[in-house]
Design a protein around this motif. Structure first.
Motif, PDB file in Angstrom:
ATOM      1  N   LYS A 199       0.826  -1.289   0.082  1.00 53.57           N
ATOM      2  CA  LYS A 199      -0.046   0.029   0.015  1.00 53.57           C
ATOM      3  C   LYS A 199       0.874   1.287  -0.022  1.00 53.57           C
ATOM      4  O   LYS A 199       1.668   1.578   1.187  1.00 53.57           O
TER       5      LYS A 199
ATOM      6  N   LEU B 135      -7.467  -7.738   1.928  1.00 54.13           N
ATOM      7  CA  LEU B 135      -6.745  -7.519   3.208  1.00 54.13           C
ATOM      8  C   LEU B 135      -7.701  -7.022   4.450  1.00 54.13           C
ATOM      9  O   LEU B 135      -7.485  -7.394   5.489  1.00 54.13           O
ATOM     10  N   GLU B 136      -8.688  -6.467   3.981  1.00 50.92           N
ATOM     11  CA  GLU B 136      -9.609  -5.756   4.875  1.00 50.92           C
ATOM     12  C   GLU B 136     -10.408  -7.204   5.573  1.00 50.92           C
ATOM     13  O   GLU B 136     -10.697  -7.403   6.816  1.00 50.92           O
TER      14      GLU B 136
ATOM     15  N   ALA C  39      -7.995  -8.953   7.873  1.00 50.65           N
ATOM     16  CA  ALA C  39      -8.194  -8.268   9.198  1.00 50.65           C
ATOM     17  C   ALA C  39      -9.515  -8.522   9.980  1.00 50.65           C
ATOM     18  O   ALA C  39      -9.200  -8.137  11.139  1.00 50.65           O
TER      19      ALA C  39
ATOM     20  N   ASN D 167     -12.314  -7.096   9.393  1.00 50.29           N
ATOM     21  CA  ASN D 167     -13.116  -6.012   9.041  1.00 50.29           C
ATOM     22  C   ASN D 167     -14.043  -6.146   8.240  1.00 50.29           C
ATOM     23  O   ASN D 167     -15.236  -5.459   8.187  1.00 50.29           O
TER      24      ASN D 167
END
Ligand SMILES: *[C@@H]1O[C@H](CO)[C@@H](O)[C@H](O)[C@H]1NC(C)=O
Ligand SMILES: *[C@@H]1O[C@H](CO)[C@@H](O)[C@H](O)[C@H]1NC(C)=O
Length: 338
Positions: A191, A263-264, A267, A269
């Motif tokens: 990122k 990735l969210e 994690a 989320n």
């Protein structure tokens, strides 16, 4: 006795024997094993280090272009649903350092990039360094050599170009993925615009970046956070499908960047990332490797693994579901929508 025929047969025999001898010499010749990164073998640890560095260098190019007054955004065409597919100077500049960086060290590997610029159109190329300073965790890994012809590298020099042009920079990533016999085994997602740690990497069954160490597997979608991530620009009728199949209580969050969304999910989320329209394999390969390494799954909506071999199509039209939860439970609900 026919002397002429005997001579002809003997000549033929000599030719066949000579041919066999040449083949044996070619087969046994030691050039195959001359170098760890020689024509037939590739050291996966070195390829991982190169992939991390390629993604980070690409990210620096992306950030540099963003800081200029003009990023030269143009359309590459439209998707089946009519959304513009954008490309900018940043995509090309990042492609140059990522693609030719990896090709420079591993010239015989099959590397597939979203962009197709020629080397002479690239400026200021310098070779990648394989000294892994700063890539926490990479230096502790062991070497592993595999047959280079079984490897395909997928590069996305800039994921979420649409958002990049709108200055929504959180979801912008650069990605490298390594597939062995079509299965994703190494993934790197960088990122360029986030706070540290900027680079997430994983090598399935071998190692992963420190930010992945605390990842937990969840079981069953009932216990999840009840949030689905979907595409911002290529969503199709996914919102309608989710409401119909899972009920109104699910929150739907639209966001750019497949790498970002995976990735969210990792994690914790979001419960899952669902995509129903066409998607290119360089968008999901790195995320697929990383989510696989932490015991999550990424599959098509009909419950199949994606094939990332170079011979396969670069487009997947069967939809995508990525989750740390119980994938079969999701798939069972979604299987008749395609
Ligand atoms: C989604 O769109 C496709 C084609 O555009 C259609 O065939 C399908 O029935 C739609 N699904 C829902 C749940 O609306
Ligand atoms: C997940 O959510 C947390 C808390 O809101 C946030 O700090 C983090 O950046 C999010 N994304 C990832 C990939 O960790």
């Amino acid at each position: 006795m026919n002397l002429g025929a005997t001579v002809r047969i003997n000549r033929l025999g000599v030719c066949v024997l000579a041919g066999i001898f040449v083949l044996i010499v070619i087969y046994l010749w030691p050039w195959k094993d001359l170098d760890v990164d020689g024509p037939h073998r590739v050291n996966l640890r070195r390829l991982l280090v190169a992939s991390v560095q390629a993604a980070e260098r690409g990210g620096r190019r992306v950030a540099l272009v963003r800081s200029r007054p003009e990023i030269n955004s143009e359309s590459k065409g439209k998707t089946r649903e009519g959304a513009e597919s954008l490309v900018t100077d940043a995509d090309y500049s990042s492609h140059c350092v990522m693609y030719y960086g990896i090709k420079g060290i591993f010239p015989y590997l099959k590397v597939i990039s979203e962009e197709k610029d020629k080397e002479k159109e690239c400026s200021q190329l310098s070779p990648l360094e394989l000294d892994p300073k700063g890539n926490t965790g990479v230096e502790a890994l062991d070497d592993e050599e595999v047959d280079a012809s079984k490897i395909t590298v997928w590069i996305d020099p800039l994921d979420a170009t649409q958002e990049f042009t709108e200055n929504l920079l959180d979801c912008v990533t650069t990605m490298v993925c390594v597939a062995y016999e079509g299965n994703p085994i190494i993934g790197v997602i960088h990122k360029p615009f986030s706070q540290e740690p900027k680079t997430t990497w994983a090598w399935v069954n071998k190692g992963k970046s420190p930010n992945l160490k605390s990842v937990k597997k969840t079981y069953g979608f009932q216990s999840d956070s009840k949030t689905f991530l979907v595409s911002r620009s290529h969503s199709g009728n996914v919102t309608k499908i989710i409401k119909e199949k899972f009920g109104q209580e699910y929150e739907i969050v639209r966001s750019g960047g497949a790498g970002f969304k995976i990735l969210e999910v990792i994690a914790g989320n979001a419960s899952a990332y669902i995509h129903v329209t066409d998607i290119k394999k360089w968008d999901v390969c790195a995320g697929d490797a990383i989510i696989t390494a932490v015991n999550g799954r990424l599959m098509t909506l009909d419950g199949k693994d994606l094939d990332y071999s170079a011979e396969s199509s670069e487009k997947n039209s069967r939809g995508i579901l990525a989750s740390m939860g119980d994938i079969p439970e999701y798939i069972a609900k979604l299987k008749d929508i395609l």
